[in-house]
Design a protein around this motif. Sequence first.
Motif, PDB file in Angstrom:
ATOM      1  N   ALA A 229      20.878  34.655 -75.089  1.00  0.00           N
ATOM      2  CA  ALA A 229      22.256  35.134 -74.997  1.00  0.00           C
ATOM      3  C   ALA A 229      22.975  34.515 -73.803  1.00  0.00           C
ATOM      4  O   ALA A 229      24.195  34.310 -73.831  1.00  0.00           O
ATOM      5  CB  ALA A 229      22.279  36.655 -74.888  1.00  0.00           C
ATOM      6  N   ASP A 230      22.224  34.186 -72.744  1.00  0.00           N
ATOM      7  CA  ASP A 230      22.825  33.540 -71.577  1.00  0.00           C
ATOM      8  C   ASP A 230      23.319  32.137 -71.888  1.00  0.00           C
ATOM      9  O   ASP A 230      24.142  31.576 -71.160  1.00  0.00           O
ATOM     10  CB  ASP A 230      21.812  33.478 -70.429  1.00  0.00           C
ATOM     11  N   PHE A 231      22.805  31.551 -72.973  1.00  0.00           N
ATOM     12  CA  PHE A 231      23.199  30.210 -73.387  1.00  0.00           C
ATOM     13  C   PHE A 231      24.179  30.237 -74.562  1.00  0.00           C
ATOM     14  O   PHE A 231      24.428  29.218 -75.197  1.00  0.00           O
ATOM     15  CB  PHE A 231      21.964  29.396 -73.771  1.00  0.00           C
TER      16      PHE A 231
ATOM     17  N   ALA B  49      22.166  33.859 -80.102  1.00  0.00           N
ATOM     18  CA  ALA B  49      21.700  35.217 -80.379  1.00  0.00           C
ATOM     19  C   ALA B  49      20.620  35.607 -79.364  1.00  0.00           C
ATOM     20  O   ALA B  49      19.762  34.791 -78.997  1.00  0.00           O
ATOM     21  CB  ALA B  49      21.146  35.302 -81.801  1.00  0.00           C
ATOM     22  N   ALA B  50      20.652  36.846 -78.934  1.00  0.00           N
ATOM     23  CA  ALA B  50      19.726  37.307 -77.911  1.00  0.00           C
ATOM     24  C   ALA B  50      18.278  37.209 -78.398  1.00  0.00           C
ATOM     25  O   ALA B  50      17.958  37.687 -79.483  1.00  0.00           O
ATOM     26  CB  ALA B  50      20.060  38.742 -77.516  1.00  0.00           C
ATOM     27  N   ARG B  51      17.439  36.576 -77.612  1.00  0.00           N
ATOM     28  CA  ARG B  51      16.000  36.544 -77.836  1.00  0.00           C
ATOM     29  C   ARG B  51      15.365  35.944 -76.594  1.00  0.00           C
ATOM     30  O   ARG B  51      15.931  35.043 -75.967  1.00  0.00           O
ATOM     31  CB  ARG B  51      15.611  35.740 -79.077  1.00  0.00           C
ATOM     32  N   PRO B  52      14.188  36.425 -76.208  1.00  0.00           N
ATOM     33  CA  PRO B  52      13.522  35.848 -75.037  1.00  0.00           C
ATOM     34  C   PRO B  52      12.891  34.506 -75.377  1.00  0.00           C
ATOM     35  O   PRO B  52      12.331  34.314 -76.460  1.00  0.00           O
ATOM     36  CB  PRO B  52      12.453  36.890 -74.704  1.00  0.00           C
ATOM     37  N   VAL B  53      12.987  33.565 -74.463  1.00  0.00           N
ATOM     38  CA  VAL B  53      12.338  32.258 -74.574  1.00  0.00           C
ATOM     39  C   VAL B  53      11.744  31.928 -73.215  1.00  0.00           C
ATOM     40  O   VAL B  53      12.393  32.130 -72.175  1.00  0.00           O
ATOM     41  CB  VAL B  53      13.323  31.158 -75.003  1.00  0.00           C
ATOM     42  N   ASP B  54      10.521  31.438 -73.225  1.00  0.00           N
ATOM     43  CA  ASP B  54       9.856  31.070 -71.980  1.00  0.00           C
ATOM     44  C   ASP B  54       9.987  29.577 -71.737  1.00  0.00           C
ATOM     45  O   ASP B  54       9.661  28.760 -72.607  1.00  0.00           O
ATOM     46  CB  ASP B  54       8.374  31.456 -72.037  1.00  0.00           C
TER      47      ASP B  54
ATOM     48  N   ALA C 199      23.249  22.920 -69.400  1.00  0.00           N
ATOM     49  CA  ALA C 199      22.942  24.343 -69.556  1.00  0.00           C
ATOM     50  C   ALA C 199      21.837  24.775 -68.604  1.00  0.00           C
ATOM     51  O   ALA C 199      21.910  25.866 -68.014  1.00  0.00           O
ATOM     52  CB  ALA C 199      22.537  24.625 -71.006  1.00  0.00           C
ATOM     53  N   LEU C 200      20.819  23.958 -68.466  1.00  0.00           N
ATOM     54  CA  LEU C 200      19.735  24.302 -67.536  1.00  0.00           C
ATOM     55  C   LEU C 200      20.266  24.440 -66.115  1.00  0.00           C
ATOM     56  O   LEU C 200      19.856  25.348 -65.371  1.00  0.00           O
ATOM     57  CB  LEU C 200      18.636  23.238 -67.588  1.00  0.00           C
ATOM     58  N   TRP C 201      21.145  23.545 -65.724  1.00  0.00           N
ATOM     59  CA  TRP C 201      21.690  23.628 -64.375  1.00  0.00           C
ATOM     60  C   TRP C 201      22.695  24.778 -64.242  1.00  0.00           C
ATOM     61  O   TRP C 201      22.630  25.573 -63.302  1.00  0.00           O
ATOM     62  CB  TRP C 201      22.350  22.303 -63.994  1.00  0.00           C
ATOM     63  N   ASP C 202      23.593  24.903 -65.202  1.00  0.00           N
ATOM     64  CA  ASP C 202      24.644  25.916 -65.099  1.00  0.00           C
ATOM     65  C   ASP C 202      24.104  27.336 -65.165  1.00  0.00           C
ATOM     66  O   ASP C 202      24.571  28.225 -64.446  1.00  0.00           O
ATOM     67  CB  ASP C 202      25.668  25.730 -66.225  1.00  0.00           C
ATOM     68  N   LYS C 203      23.113  27.560 -66.041  1.00  0.00           N
ATOM     69  CA  LYS C 203      22.665  28.928 -66.302  1.00  0.00           C
ATOM     70  C   LYS C 203      21.472  29.359 -65.448  1.00  0.00           C
ATOM     71  O   LYS C 203      21.371  30.535 -65.082  1.00  0.00           O
ATOM     72  CB  LYS C 203      22.302  29.095 -67.779  1.00  0.00           C
ATOM     73  N   VAL C 204      20.565  28.428 -65.152  1.00  0.00           N
ATOM     74  CA  VAL C 204      19.354  28.840 -64.424  1.00  0.00           C
ATOM     75  C   VAL C 204      19.045  27.973 -63.220  1.00  0.00           C
ATOM     76  O   VAL C 204      18.006  28.132 -62.585  1.00  0.00           O
ATOM     77  CB  VAL C 204      18.115  28.893 -65.362  1.00  0.00           C
TER      78      VAL C 204
END
Length: 312
Positions: free
Chosen positions: A32-34, A37-42, A264-269
């Motif tokens: 959801a942060d990206f 749809a909300a789902r956990p991803v490792d 996205a990797l940089w902006d979100k995490v």
Amino acid sequence: MSLEITHERIAGIERLIRPHIRHTPVLRVDMADFGLAARPVDLKLECLQHSGSFKARGAFTNLLTRPVPDAGVVAASGGNHGAAVAYAAMRLGVRAAIFVPGVTSPAKAERIRGYGANLVIGGERYADALAASERYAKESGALAIHAFDQPETLLGQGTLGAEIEADLPEITTLLVAVGGGGLIGGIAAWFRGRVKIVAVEPEGSPTLHLALAAGEPVDAPAEGIAADSLAPKRVGELMFPIAQAFVERSILVSDDDIRAAQHALWDKVRIVAEPGGAAALAALLSGRYAPGPDERMAVLVCGANTTAVKFD
């Protein structure tokens, strides 16, 4: 499948190289942060490994299990393998010559030089650098360390599969970027079908995609934003039967998909990834891989050697 790349041998190599490598962290994110749809991803952050990529595992395996002559070692690389061999050689007190193509990023070239290796530009593409390195090995007597088509290299990369299973025993699906196939070959040999392994490749360098379609390694284009890490001429002979047996499929992503995943990797995490390192996540964020409702997803972020982020 190669009889040399076994679960038992990978476990033994993991014990051997453990003092020399990092156990890299896992970051659990919500899609959801990206904007999905909300789902956990490792996210397995192998981009935080020594030398900036997973390649350190194969490099140390080669140097610790093969006799190294006085002439030292030589490797051909788009950048990450060269940096890893240079780093391992520096730590173990061995001379290293690294041949890279002209497409190698400045960040990777600087890292190789920083580890004290002799850096040589050997043509425009990886295949050119490989040919130049082979001539050097023959003339100098240096030990050649192949980036992916070498048993020790696959065994070393397979230790990442062991580490992922220890960290994430509940996952059902793992997305892995592919160039020459040493990484996915080693990981697939570890899991042997117990986890669904999905390959992700750039559209401009579909090495495994074309090989699976042809039933054997074949020449592929070597283009695109990730050409310095995911664009050899063809996948390795050793990894191919492993991929046929244990890689579920290959998915292609565009350069725009990869750029979007990097951002996205940089902006979100706040994770820095090079194009090849972000390719696996690009398949998920672009929708080119759509997981089922019961899939427990993990994504390998495998490299961070880039100057894409500027600090003021």
